[in-house]
Write an enzyme that holds these catalytic residues in place. Structure first.
Site, PDB file in Angstrom:
ATOM      1  CE1 TYR A 206      -0.057   0.183  14.180  1.00  0.00           C
ATOM      2  CE2 TYR A 206      -0.253   0.684  16.521  1.00  0.00           C
ATOM      3  CZ  TYR A 206      -0.703   0.011  15.400  1.00  0.00           C
ATOM      4  OH  TYR A 206      -1.784  -0.830  15.488  1.00  0.00           O
TER       5      TYR A 206
ATOM      6  CB  VAL B 223      -1.002   0.021   1.179  1.00  0.00           C
ATOM      7  CG1 VAL B 223      -1.953  -1.162   1.115  1.00  0.00           C
ATOM      8  CG2 VAL B 223      -0.284   0.102   2.520  1.00  0.00           C
TER       9      VAL B 223
ATOM     10  CB  THR C 153      -3.181 -10.926  14.939  1.00  0.00           C
ATOM     11  OG1 THR C 153      -2.110 -10.006  15.216  1.00  0.00           O
ATOM     12  CG2 THR C 153      -4.527 -10.266  15.198  1.00  0.00           C
TER      13      THR C 153
HETATM   14  P1  NDP Z   1      -0.686  -8.842  11.127  1.00  0.00           P
HETATM   15  O1  NDP Z   1       0.726  -8.368  11.245  1.00  0.00           O
HETATM   16  O2  NDP Z   1      -1.053 -10.148  11.717  1.00  0.00           O
HETATM   17  O3  NDP Z   1      -1.082  -8.910   9.558  1.00  0.00           O
HETATM   18  C1  NDP Z   1      -0.886  -7.787   8.754  1.00  0.00           C
HETATM   19  C2  NDP Z   1      -0.883  -8.193   7.289  1.00  0.00           C
HETATM   20  O4  NDP Z   1      -0.663  -6.978   6.531  1.00  0.00           O
HETATM   21  C3  NDP Z   1       0.260  -9.132   6.938  1.00  0.00           C
HETATM   22  O5  NDP Z   1      -0.182 -10.120   6.043  1.00  0.00           O
HETATM   23  C4  NDP Z   1       1.279  -8.210   6.302  1.00  0.00           C
HETATM   24  O6  NDP Z   1       2.099  -8.833   5.356  1.00  0.00           O
HETATM   25  C5  NDP Z   1       0.380  -7.219   5.601  1.00  0.00           C
HETATM   26  N1  NDP Z   1       1.093  -5.967   5.299  1.00  0.00           N
HETATM   27  C6  NDP Z   1       2.107  -5.386   5.996  1.00  0.00           C
HETATM   28  N2  NDP Z   1       2.548  -4.283   5.380  1.00  0.00           N
HETATM   29  C7  NDP Z   1       1.799  -4.161   4.248  1.00  0.00           C
HETATM   30  C8  NDP Z   1       1.806  -3.253   3.159  1.00  0.00           C
HETATM   31  N3  NDP Z   1       2.687  -2.244   3.110  1.00  0.00           N
HETATM   32  N4  NDP Z   1       0.906  -3.419   2.170  1.00  0.00           N
HETATM   33  C9  NDP Z   1       0.036  -4.457   2.197  1.00  0.00           C
HETATM   34  N5  NDP Z   1      -0.002  -5.378   3.182  1.00  0.00           N
HETATM   35  C10 NDP Z   1       0.861  -5.236   4.196  1.00  0.00           C
HETATM   36  O7  NDP Z   1      -1.595  -7.639  11.648  1.00  0.00           O
HETATM   37  P2  NDP Z   1      -2.886  -7.626  12.616  1.00  0.00           P
HETATM   38  O8  NDP Z   1      -3.921  -8.486  12.034  1.00  0.00           O
HETATM   39  O9  NDP Z   1      -2.453  -7.799  14.016  1.00  0.00           O
HETATM   40  O10 NDP Z   1      -3.330  -6.096  12.489  1.00  0.00           O
HETATM   41  C11 NDP Z   1      -4.231  -5.683  11.469  1.00  0.00           C
HETATM   42  C12 NDP Z   1      -4.660  -4.260  11.752  1.00  0.00           C
HETATM   43  O11 NDP Z   1      -5.172  -4.147  13.068  1.00  0.00           O
HETATM   44  C13 NDP Z   1      -3.543  -3.229  11.636  1.00  0.00           C
HETATM   45  O12 NDP Z   1      -4.045  -2.039  11.053  1.00  0.00           O
HETATM   46  C14 NDP Z   1      -3.165  -2.976  13.070  1.00  0.00           C
HETATM   47  O13 NDP Z   1      -2.609  -1.699  13.278  1.00  0.00           O
HETATM   48  C15 NDP Z   1      -4.528  -3.110  13.733  1.00  0.00           C
HETATM   49  N6  NDP Z   1      -4.426  -3.386  15.154  1.00  0.00           N
HETATM   50  C16 NDP Z   1      -3.940  -4.585  15.596  1.00  0.00           C
HETATM   51  C17 NDP Z   1      -3.842  -4.829  16.947  1.00  0.00           C
HETATM   52  C18 NDP Z   1      -3.326  -6.133  17.494  1.00  0.00           C
HETATM   53  O14 NDP Z   1      -3.135  -6.220  18.728  1.00  0.00           O
HETATM   54  N7  NDP Z   1      -3.089  -7.149  16.679  1.00  0.00           N
HETATM   55  C19 NDP Z   1      -4.226  -3.801  17.932  1.00  0.00           C
HETATM   56  C20 NDP Z   1      -4.731  -2.590  17.361  1.00  0.00           C
HETATM   57  C21 NDP Z   1      -4.824  -2.399  16.007  1.00  0.00           C
HETATM   58  P3  NDP Z   1       3.564  -9.372   5.838  1.00  0.00           P
HETATM   59  O15 NDP Z   1       3.268 -10.601   6.642  1.00  0.00           O
HETATM   60  O16 NDP Z   1       4.302  -9.653   4.576  1.00  0.00           O
HETATM   61  O17 NDP Z   1       4.191  -8.266   6.656  1.00  0.00           O
END
Ligand code: NDP
Length: 281
Positions: A170, A76, A205
């Protein structure tokens, strides 16, 4: 003119039959759970993820479960890749009704703020905040053309954007996402597109892999006694994308087990301290 469907639209268990949805970072975690929930309720979903192979594995698994899913590799932070991913969704599904901006970057913060490197800030803002802007910019014309005013964006924010939980760059990006949500909500309202944000607390996650003990510690701080699961967030995202939310736009919905209402550090410090007298409030 009727926009955004009607409040009478009923929940049927297949709320998204004929919808098309793109989820960034959809290969795993919250993005995967959200894509699975949309697909289970009838939507065709495109998983756009930095890890294209992992996204394809997840899409294949959704298809094995009877859902409709495709995958595309997409950073992205790359405008060309974002435009291509949105184009892929439109070409594959005939349009785009819902965008979920879920991809993020979260750099470790420096203990001494004066040592904070520019690179962390630039990367976290570029992926987490500007990435959502890029995807929204590419998707908006298609969302505006969505059938029956069903177009919607759901941004995935964080409690980090609302209070102090560390990870400075972040958190700043997530706070910016709240502002972007309001901006886009007003901008897109005339075309019937709604824009909202879900702000998760700690969610179990793969991002926490290797740090499971921290999740157990965190669970004890949450008023509801546990950390969240990806399905908790998927439920909120699909609600905000659904016709049940047809008069909701520009809001930030915390889904966080009560942590923003609590102040565990303050409470713990007071209860551990010695009181001057027993009458203290
Ligand atoms: P994960 O790290 O488990 O998964 C994130 C996914 O996004 C991965 O598949 C990753 O790919 C992909 N990704 C990373 N960078 C990019 C990019 N530049 N373009 C496209 N895809 C990308 O994340 P979570 O499920 O834990 O988090 C998801 C959302 O929830 C995020 O916005 C996070 O900020 C938010 N969130 C999560 C919390 C938590 O405790 N888990 C708490 C609060 C908010 P790759 O594996 O290759 O890096």
């Amino acid at each position: 003119m009727v926009r955004n469907g009607t409040a009478a639209a009923a929940y049927s268990g297949q709320r998204f039959a004929t919808y098309t949805v793109m989820v960034t970072g959809g290969a795993r975690g919250i993005g995967e759970a959200t894509a699975r929930r949309f697909a289970a309720e009838g939507a065709a979903v495109l998983l756009a993820d930095l890890n294209g192979e992992a996204a394809e594995r997840t899409a294949a698994s959704i298809r094995e479960d009877g859902g409709r899913a495709e995958a595309v590799g997409c950073d992205v932070a790359d405008r060309t890749a974002v435009d291509a991913a949105v184009g892929h969704a439109v070409a594959a599904f005939g349009g785009l009704d819902v965008l979920v901006n879920n991809a993020y970057s979260c750099s470790d913060h420096s203990e001494d703020f004066t040592e904070e490197p520019d690179e962390n800030w630039l990367r976290d803002l570029d992926v987490t905040l500007t990435g959502a802007m890029r995807c929204s910019r590419a998707a908006l014309p298609h969302l505006a053309a969505a059938t029956g005013g069903r177009g919607a964006i759901v941004n995935i924010g964080s409690v980090n954007g609302m209070s102090y939980f560390g990870n400075h760059s972040y958190s700043a990006a997530k706070a910016g996402l709240i502002s972007l949500t309001r901006t886009l909500a007003v901008h897109a309202a005339a075309s019937g597109v709604r824009v909202n944000l879900v702000a998760p607390g700690t969610i179990r996650t793969p991002a926490w892999a290797g740090r499971e003990s921290m999740l157990e510690t965190a669970a004890g701080l949450y008023p509801l006694g546990r950390v969240g699961e990806p399905a908790d967030i998927a439920a909120a995202v699909t609600f905000l994308a659904s016709a049940d939310a047809s008069w909701i736009t520009g809001v930030t919905l915390p889904v966080e087990g009560g942590i923003l209402s609590a102040n565990p550090g303050f409470t713990h410090a007071l209860s551990a301290g010695t009181a001057d007298d027993d009458e203290a409030p």
